[in-house]
Design an enzyme around this catalytic site. Structure first.
Site, short mmCIF file in Angstrom:
data_model
loop_
_atom_site.label_atom_id
_atom_site.label_comp_id
_atom_site.label_asym_id
_atom_site.label_seq_id
_atom_site.Cartn_x
_atom_site.Cartn_y
_atom_site.Cartn_z
N ARG A 186 0.86 -1.18 0.00
CA ARG A 186 0.00 0.00 0.00
C ARG A 186 0.89 1.23 0.00
O ARG A 186 1.93 1.25 0.67
CB ARG A 186 -0.92 0.03 1.23
CG ARG A 186 -2.10 -0.92 1.15
CD ARG A 186 -3.13 -0.49 0.10
NE ARG A 186 -4.25 -1.41 -0.03
CZ ARG A 186 -4.32 -2.42 -0.91
NH1 ARG A 186 -3.31 -2.64 -1.74
NH2 ARG A 186 -5.39 -3.19 -0.97
N GLU A 233 -3.11 7.75 -4.28
CA GLU A 233 -3.38 6.88 -5.42
C GLU A 233 -4.75 7.23 -5.97
O GLU A 233 -5.71 7.24 -5.19
CB GLU A 233 -3.32 5.42 -4.98
CG GLU A 233 -3.38 4.46 -6.15
CD GLU A 233 -3.09 3.02 -5.75
OE1 GLU A 233 -2.05 2.76 -5.11
OE2 GLU A 233 -3.93 2.17 -6.05
N HIS A 247 -1.59 -0.09 -9.89
CA HIS A 247 -2.20 -1.03 -8.94
C HIS A 247 -2.77 -2.25 -9.68
O HIS A 247 -3.98 -2.52 -9.64
CB HIS A 247 -3.30 -0.32 -8.13
CG HIS A 247 -3.62 -1.02 -6.85
ND1 HIS A 247 -3.93 -0.35 -5.69
CD2 HIS A 247 -3.67 -2.33 -6.52
CE1 HIS A 247 -4.17 -1.22 -4.73
NE2 HIS A 247 -4.01 -2.44 -5.20
N1 LIG Z 1 -0.90 -4.43 -5.41
C1 LIG Z 1 -1.98 -5.19 -5.32
O1 LIG Z 1 -2.76 -5.33 -6.25
C2 LIG Z 1 -2.25 -5.93 -4.02
C3 LIG Z 1 -3.04 -7.09 -4.04
C4 LIG Z 1 -3.22 -7.81 -2.85
C5 LIG Z 1 -2.64 -7.34 -1.66
N2 LIG Z 1 -1.92 -6.19 -1.68
C6 LIG Z 1 -1.26 -5.69 -0.47
O2 LIG Z 1 -0.17 -6.57 -0.20
C7 LIG Z 1 0.10 -6.54 1.21
C8 LIG Z 1 0.15 -7.96 1.76
O3 LIG Z 1 -1.15 -8.56 1.63
P1 LIG Z 1 -1.44 -9.95 2.38
O4 LIG Z 1 -2.80 -10.39 2.01
O5 LIG Z 1 -0.30 -10.85 2.13
O6 LIG Z 1 -1.40 -9.44 3.89
P2 LIG Z 1 -1.76 -10.22 5.23
O7 LIG Z 1 -3.13 -9.87 5.66
O8 LIG Z 1 -1.41 -11.66 5.12
O9 LIG Z 1 -0.74 -9.49 6.21
C9 LIG Z 1 -0.78 -9.77 7.57
C10 LIG Z 1 0.63 -10.02 8.05
O10 LIG Z 1 1.47 -8.88 7.86
C11 LIG Z 1 2.51 -8.90 8.82
N3 LIG Z 1 2.58 -7.61 9.51
C12 LIG Z 1 1.63 -7.03 10.30
N4 LIG Z 1 2.10 -5.87 10.81
C13 LIG Z 1 3.36 -5.73 10.33
C14 LIG Z 1 4.37 -4.72 10.50
N5 LIG Z 1 4.18 -3.67 11.31
N6 LIG Z 1 5.54 -4.88 9.87
C15 LIG Z 1 5.76 -5.96 9.07
N7 LIG Z 1 4.85 -6.94 8.89
C16 LIG Z 1 3.67 -6.82 9.50
C17 LIG Z 1 2.15 -10.01 9.82
O11 LIG Z 1 2.93 -11.16 9.49
C18 LIG Z 1 0.68 -10.28 9.55
O12 LIG Z 1 0.33 -11.62 9.84
C19 LIG Z 1 -1.01 -5.67 1.84
O13 LIG Z 1 -0.54 -4.37 2.01
C20 LIG Z 1 -2.10 -5.72 0.79
O14 LIG Z 1 -2.95 -4.61 0.90
C21 LIG Z 1 -1.72 -5.48 -2.83
#
Ligand SMILES: NC(=O)c1ccc[n+]([C@@H]2O[C@H](COP(=O)([O-])OP(=O)(O)OC[C@H]3O[C@@H](n4cnc5c(N)ncnc54)[C@H](O)[C@@H]3O)[C@@H](O)[C@H]2O)c1
Length: 308
Positions: free
Chosen positions: A219, A247, A266
Site C-alpha cells: 500500500r 493513489e 495497482h
Molecule cells: N498491489 C496489489 O494489487 C495488491 C493485491 C493484494 C494485496 N496487496 C497488499 O499486499 C500486502 C500484503 O497482503 P497480504 O494479504 O499478504 O497481507 P496479510 O493480511 O497476510 O498481512 C498480515 C501479516 O502482515 C505482517 N505484519 C503485520 N504488521 C506488520 C508490521 N508492522 N511490519 C511488518 N509486517 C507486518 C504479519 O505477518 C501479519 O500476519 C497488503 O498491504 C495488501 O494490501 C496489494
C-alpha cells in the site's frame, strides 16, 4: 452459479449493489450465506438485523475490513476472505519486477529506444543479490519461498515473526533498520495499518545502499512518498511502485518523470482473466462450509488488527 446451486438455494442470480432496495431487503430475510465482493456496502448492525439467519460471509476479494463490522463476528457469523487467491499474482509480479530490475531492464530499455544499444552492461545481474522482505504476510511468505528457489539471499522483518519461523521460511529475521542497510532490494508486503504508516520514511531510505531498489506492491502509505521522491530524484536509489500515496498519483508527479522509477497502476493483484480465481475460491469455500469442513480463508475478529 451452477456449483452454488448444487449446494444452496440461490436467492436471485443477479449481483446486488445495495442493501437498501426493498426487493433486496425481502430476499435478505432468508439469506444464510452471503457472497460479497470489492464494492460490497458495509455489513452494518442495521444490515445484520435485516439478515437474521445469516451464518457466513464469503468475501470473493482480499481485505474484509471495510465490509464487516465487529457486530458480524459478535453475532457468530463466519467470515472468509479470498486473499489467498489474490496473493499469487502479486507474488508473480514481485518476482518479475525484481528480476527485470536486477537486469536494469527498465532503464536499459529506455536507453535502447533512445538509440543506445548496450548489451552486456556492467554491474547488472541477479546473482548474489540480497532481498529484504518487509512483512511475512501471506504474500510476503510466498515471495520469500520464490526468492529462495531463485537463489537469492533473503532477509525478513516482521514484528509478528520469530527467528525459528523465519528460518523455516528460508529467511534471516532482522529488524527493519538492519534489513534496509543490508538489502540490495527492499520489497514491501506489510498491510496498511496505523503502525505501518510511513514505515519506510526518510531515515530508513537513508539507510539503503547506493543503487538499492524499493519495490512496493503493498500500500502506498507504507512509504513516505515525499521522502521517496527526494531519494529517487538524487539518483541514489530506484523504485518500482504498483501502489502509491496518493493513489492515483497526480499527473505530472515528479516520480513519473524519473528514469530510475517505474510505476504501474495497482495491477499486481488479480486482474481481468485472473478475477475468476476469487470466484473459484469463494465457491469452494461455500462448498466446504455446507459440507461442515474447515474453511481455508477463515478470518477471526482478533486478527483484523494485523491483517491487510
Ligand atoms: N498491489 C496489489 O494489487 C495488491 C493485491 C493484494 C494485496 N496487496 C497488499 O499486499 C500486502 C500484503 O497482503 P497480504 O494479504 O499478504 O497481507 P496479510 O493480511 O497476510 O498481512 C498480515 C501479516 O502482515 C505482517 N505484519 C503485520 N504488521 C506488520 C508490521 N508492522 N511490519 C511488518 N509486517 C507486518 C504479519 O505477518 C501479519 O500476519 C497488503 O498491504 C495488501 O494490501 C496489494
Amino acid at each position: 452459479m451452477a456449483r452454488l446451486a448444487g449446494v444452496l438455494r440461490l436467492v436471485g442470480t443477479e449481483a446486488v449493489e445495495t442493501f437498501d432496495d426493498p426487493v433486496v431487503r425481502r430476499g435478505m430475510e432468508t439469506v444464510e450465506v452471503l457472497i460479497t465482493g470489492w464494492s460490497c456496502p458495509p455489513l452494518t448492525a442495521e444490515v445484520l438485523d435485516a439478515t437474521p439467519r445469516l451464518r457466513a460471509v464469503m468475501h470473493a476479494a482480499g481485505s474484509v475490513k471495510a465490509h464487516v463490522c465487529p457486530e458480524v463476528f459478535a453475532r457468530g457469523v463466519v467470515v472468509s476472505s479470498a486473499a489467498d487467491a489474490n496473493a499469487e499474482p502479486v507474488v508473480d509480479f514481485t518476482l518479475a519486477v525484481i528480476t527485470l530490475a536486477g537486469k536494469r531492464a527498465f532503464g536499459l530499455a529506455r536507453q535502447y529506444a533512445a538509440g543506445r544499444y548496450a548489451p552486456f552492461a556492467q554491474r547488472i545481474g541477479n546473482d548474489g543479490r540480497v532481498v529484504g522482505v518487509v512483512g511475512a504476510s501471506r504474500i510476503g511468505r510466498r515471495v520469500i519461498a520464490r526468492l529462495r528457489a531463485a537463489g537469492y539471499q533473503v532477509l525478513v522483518a516482521d514484528p509478528y515473526l520469530d527467528r525459528a519461523r523465519a528460518a523455516e521460511l528460508g529467511a534471516e529475521l532482522t529488524d527493519l533498520n538492519e534489513l534496509c542497510r543490508r538489502s540490495d532490494v527492499v520489497t514491501l508486503h506489510a498491510p496498511q495499518l496505523p503502525e505501518t504508516h510511513h514505515l519506510i520514511d526518510e531515515r530508513r531510505l537513508a539507510l539503503l545502499r547506493d543503487g538499492a531498489l524499493v519495490v512496493n506492491t503493498a500500500r502506498g502509505s507504507v512509504v513516505d512518498t515525499d521522502a521517496l521522491t527526494r531519494a529517487c530524484a538524487s539518483g541514489r536509489i530506484d523504485a518500482c511502485l504498483d501502489v502509491t500515496d496518493p493513489e492515483p498519483l497526480p499527473a505530472g508527479h515528479p516520480l513519473f518523470g524519473m528514469p530510475n522509477v517505474w510505476i504501474t497502476p495497482h495491477l499486481a493483484g488479480v486482474q481481468g482473466t485472473e478475477v475468476r480465481r476469487l470466484g473459484e475460491f469463494a465457491v469452494a469455500e461455500v462448498e466446504r462450509f455446507v459440507a461442515g469442513e474447515p474453511l481455508r480463508g477463515a478470518v477471526r475478529a482478533d486478527q483484523l488488527g494485523q491483517l491487510a
